[in-house]
Design an enzyme around this catalytic site. Structure first.
Site: not given
Ligand code: GRF
Length: 203
Positions: A13, A15, A109, A111, A152
């Site tokens: 976690g 981020n 998201n 990546h 993605d």
């Protein structure tokens, strides 16, 4: 009214922490970190959420259980909490096209590479950085993108490049990509999308 954000996590976690820190600095004015959902009961991200005063929901998928049941429960949790936007921050599960179709341009998201390099199914965690080192690229980075039915594959929102050093290991590279790209990019992109959703909702 702020855009109500759910952050979906599975692990450490960091981020999520970057989002919390941005919120605390006043850098998320259009979004409210309304809920953290974890699909892993042991995720350290849960502690971070609790410390920051964010409600936590667990959504576990038992081994062998159908993905549809897991997603039905996730949808219930999201609608009970009136969630407008979903941030995948180290969420280790691929969502079905039926699920993502319910939140068009409402799921983002992060990546850890410059998409379209080193992305798609199987590229997660240290594997992404190992692949970049194996290929011998000199620059990598991170990408925030909308989530659609292609892993993605959704429209890119923001990218940031990071230099690779000759003595990098997957671990040192992962750390540098987080520090120099992910933790900066994700809060900014979250605010940008929250602002857009906010103006769509109020028009
Ligand atoms: C990050 O590298 C992110 O890009 C990827 O998974 C990792 C999650 O790390 N999707 P954390 O749980 O946010 O520390």
């Amino acid at each position: 009214m702020k855009t109500r954000i759910a952050v979906l996590v599975s692990g450490g976690g960091t981020n999520l922490q970057a989002l919390i820190d941005a919120r605390d600095r006043g850098e998320l004015p259009h979004g409210e970190l309304a809920l953290v959902v974890s699909n892993n009961a042991d995720a350290f991200a849960i502690e971070r959420a609790r410390k920051a005063g964010i409600p936590v929901a667990l959504c576990l998928r038992e081994k062998g259980a159908p993905r549809a049941d897991f997603e039905a429960r996730l949808l219930d949790i999201l609608s009970e909490n009136r969630i407008d936007m979903i941030v995948l921050a180290g969420f280790m599960a691929i969502l079905s096209s039926d699920f993502v179709a319910r939140y068009p341009e409402r799921i983002i998201n992060i990546h850890p590479s410059l998409i379209p390099s080193f992305c798609g199914e199987g590229f997660y965690g240290l594997r992404v950085h190992q692949a970049a080192l194996d290929y011998g690229v000199k620059v990598t980075g991170a990408t925030v993108h909308y989530v659609n039915e292609i892993p993605d594959g959704g429209r890119i929102i923001a990218q940031k490049a990071v230099d690779i050093q000759p003595d990098d290991t997957p671990e040192t590279l992962q750390r540098r990509v987080m520090e120099q790209a992910e933790w900066i990019l994700l809060p900014r992109a979250t605010e940008e999308v929250a602002r857009k959703i906010n103006s769509d909702l109020s028009s």
